[in-house]
Write an enzyme that holds these catalytic residues in place. Structure first.
Site, PDB file in Angstrom:
ATOM      1  N   HIS A  68      13.724  17.704  -5.034  1.00  0.00           N
ATOM      2  CA  HIS A  68      13.464  19.093  -4.660  1.00  0.00           C
ATOM      3  C   HIS A  68      14.751  19.794  -4.207  1.00  0.00           C
ATOM      4  O   HIS A  68      14.742  20.620  -3.299  1.00  0.00           O
ATOM      5  CB  HIS A  68      12.415  19.147  -3.544  1.00  0.00           C
ATOM      6  CG  HIS A  68      11.428  20.262  -3.697  1.00  0.00           C
ATOM      7  ND1 HIS A  68      10.135  20.072  -4.127  1.00  0.00           N
ATOM      8  CD2 HIS A  68      11.523  21.597  -3.468  1.00  0.00           C
ATOM      9  CE1 HIS A  68       9.482  21.219  -4.135  1.00  0.00           C
ATOM     10  NE2 HIS A  68      10.315  22.167  -3.744  1.00  0.00           N
TER      11      HIS A  68
ATOM     12  N   TYR B 119       1.557  23.337  -8.156  1.00  0.00           N
ATOM     13  CA  TYR B 119       1.132  22.679  -6.924  1.00  0.00           C
ATOM     14  C   TYR B 119      -0.392  22.608  -6.953  1.00  0.00           C
ATOM     15  O   TYR B 119      -1.045  23.482  -7.532  1.00  0.00           O
ATOM     16  CB  TYR B 119       1.572  23.457  -5.684  1.00  0.00           C
ATOM     17  CG  TYR B 119       3.058  23.481  -5.461  1.00  0.00           C
ATOM     18  CD1 TYR B 119       3.717  22.395  -4.897  1.00  0.00           C
ATOM     19  CD2 TYR B 119       3.815  24.604  -5.797  1.00  0.00           C
ATOM     20  CE1 TYR B 119       5.084  22.420  -4.667  1.00  0.00           C
ATOM     21  CE2 TYR B 119       5.182  24.638  -5.583  1.00  0.00           C
ATOM     22  CZ  TYR B 119       5.810  23.546  -5.017  1.00  0.00           C
ATOM     23  OH  TYR B 119       7.163  23.573  -4.803  1.00  0.00           O
TER      24      TYR B 119
ATOM     25  N   SER C 138       8.149  28.471 -12.011  1.00  0.00           N
ATOM     26  CA  SER C 138       7.545  28.122 -10.730  1.00  0.00           C
ATOM     27  C   SER C 138       6.186  28.790 -10.557  1.00  0.00           C
ATOM     28  O   SER C 138       5.979  29.941 -10.954  1.00  0.00           O
ATOM     29  CB  SER C 138       8.466  28.550  -9.586  1.00  0.00           C
ATOM     30  OG  SER C 138       7.825  28.397  -8.328  1.00  0.00           O
TER      31      SER C 138
ATOM     32  N   LYS D  57       6.952  15.689 -11.392  1.00  0.00           N
ATOM     33  CA  LYS D  57       8.256  16.074 -10.841  1.00  0.00           C
ATOM     34  C   LYS D  57       8.356  15.626  -9.380  1.00  0.00           C
ATOM     35  O   LYS D  57       7.494  15.959  -8.566  1.00  0.00           O
ATOM     36  CB  LYS D  57       8.443  17.590 -10.928  1.00  0.00           C
ATOM     37  CG  LYS D  57       9.759  18.100 -10.354  1.00  0.00           C
ATOM     38  CD  LYS D  57       9.858  19.603 -10.509  1.00  0.00           C
ATOM     39  CE  LYS D  57      11.166  20.148  -9.980  1.00  0.00           C
ATOM     40  NZ  LYS D  57      11.283  20.039  -8.518  1.00  0.00           N
TER      41      LYS D  57
ATOM     42  N   THR E 101       4.397  19.059  -9.328  1.00  0.00           N
ATOM     43  CA  THR E 101       5.309  18.712  -8.239  1.00  0.00           C
ATOM     44  C   THR E 101       4.577  17.843  -7.228  1.00  0.00           C
ATOM     45  O   THR E 101       3.537  18.233  -6.705  1.00  0.00           O
ATOM     46  CB  THR E 101       5.854  19.979  -7.562  1.00  0.00           C
ATOM     47  OG1 THR E 101       6.671  20.688  -8.505  1.00  0.00           O
ATOM     48  CG2 THR E 101       6.692  19.638  -6.344  1.00  0.00           C
TER      49      THR E 101
END
Length: 383
Positions: free
Chosen positions: A268, A135, A110, A244, A161
């Site tokens: 998510h 992100y 992440s 994603k 994402t």
């Protein structure tokens, strides 16, 4: 019910984690958006698919080896990205990384890791694949810096994402007024020369931008689109791009059109749009639209090896889990994270043996009964 022996399934580990974790941390990991319909469906929808086993086949030798992005992996079971592993255990993502290396598949890290990406990949064994979740922020230089660091460190893909232009409304967190402990830092937003230095300690990070509250969910680029996002990302990295958060055939086709390497069917963990399809229910339309032109992966709701088998049978090349690994981390650190992965791995191998399959390439839709009332659309909307 208390157990005196080791946990024997993911549900056992979940119960232990709930008992040992602080309430706010447990709520953060476990919560879904709004009424948690989608979060609940992610697990329960697997029960609508039944297995179609074949008998009297030689299953004396089972292998789960497969390829992902052209690279060999020991198993199609990987670790999905999740923020703040140090909420579960002080060793955080470093412990998860060591468990991933021992397990032998893929770890997606992440952006909101509490351990720097360089330190995480350094815990690998040189054969483990690491992908970097991303992100995109209003200040794209912030995202670009993370991408370039990941590529330099040896990460093999960027996982963009796309289902979080704004954070979903998670009622448990709102009720708990959840804020992570102030000592935790988002080390991927820090100067790598500082955070990876020998004299680094978390209390040396003084900038408000290095704390969770100032960064998480704040400053996301809500103008991000297929037209302006993928081309920009391709301009700054040579790494494969995996999207994603895809749940539809339409977005799968757009991922193909923009020459992405893969899509992850994901909602998510039910933490964004409540009421969206479970991922196992969304998977077939994505696989059909992909038509072998792009790799398809899935996360969400996997708690048993038979869940993995069903996802593979419906066309996923690999699956990823987050909560089970975090529960394992809370239970017993690196060892607990590996136990969680190993339980799922052994259950997958058993499901293969009992269905009469000996390798991943043999698993297809013929081994699964799909529900008659599978969700269908009455019209196809334009992109």
């Amino acid at each position: 019910m208390d157990y005196t022996n080791e946990p024997v399934c993911i549900k056992d580990i979940e119960k232990i984690a709930q008992r040992v974790m602080p309430g706010g941390a447990w709520g953060y990991y476990n919560s879904g958006a709004n009424d948690e319909q989608t979060k609940t469906d992610n697990e329960s929808a697997f029960d609508s698919y039944r297995l179609h086993p074949r008998m009297l086949r030689d299953v004396s030798k089972i292998t789960t080896h497969t390829t992902v992005l052209g690279q060999k992996v020991r198993t199609p079971l990987g670790i999905a990205p999740c923020a703040l592993h140090k909420l579960a255990h002080a060793d955080g993502e470093a412990a998860t990384s060591r468990a991933a290396a021992k397990h032998g598949s893929i770890m997606i890290l992440s952006t909101y890791s509490t351990t720097s990406l360089e330190k995480v990949i350094a815990q690998g064994d040189g054969t483990t694949q690491y992908w970097m979740q991303l992100y995109v922020y209003q200040d794209r230089h912030v995202s670009e810096t993370i991408v370039r660091r990941a590529e330099k460190a040896g990460f093999k893909a960027i996982v963009l994402t796309v289902d979080a232009p704004m954070l979903g409304r998670r009622l448990v967190d709102a009720r708990n007024k959840f804020n992570p402990p102030p000592h935790l830092r988002l080390e991927n937003f820090m100067d790598p020369n500082v955070v990876n230095g020998t004299g680094y300690a978390p209390d040396l990070a003084k900038s408000k931008n290095e704390t969770f509250g100032a960064t998480f969910g704040a400053n996301g680029d809500q103008s991000l689109s297929w037209a302006n996002g993928i081309s920009w990302l391709k301009s700054i990295t040579k790494l494969p791009i995996i999207v994603k958060g895809v749940l539809t055939a339409e977005d799968t086709q757009l991922a193909i059109d923009h020459k992405c390497a893969g899509v992850i069917v994901s909602n998510h963990g039910g933490r964004q749009l409540d009421g969206a399809l479970s991922t196992i229910d969304a998977l077939p339309q994505v696989v059909e639209a992909a038509n072998d032109k792009i790799e398809v992966y899935m996360d969400g709701g996997i708690r048993k090896g038979s869940d993995i088998f069903k996802a593979l049978a419906l066309g996923a090349r690999a699956v990823f889990v987050a909560r089970p690994v975090l529960w394992g981390l809370a239970y017993k650190g690196e060892q607990g994270a590996f136990i969680a992965l190993d339980l799922l791995q052994k259950e997958l191998e058993l499901a293969m043996m009992l269905t009469g399959t000996t390798q991943v390439s043999e698993i297809d839709e013929s081994y699964v009964y799909t529900p008659v009332n599978r969700w269908v659309r009455h019209s196809r909307r334009q992109p």
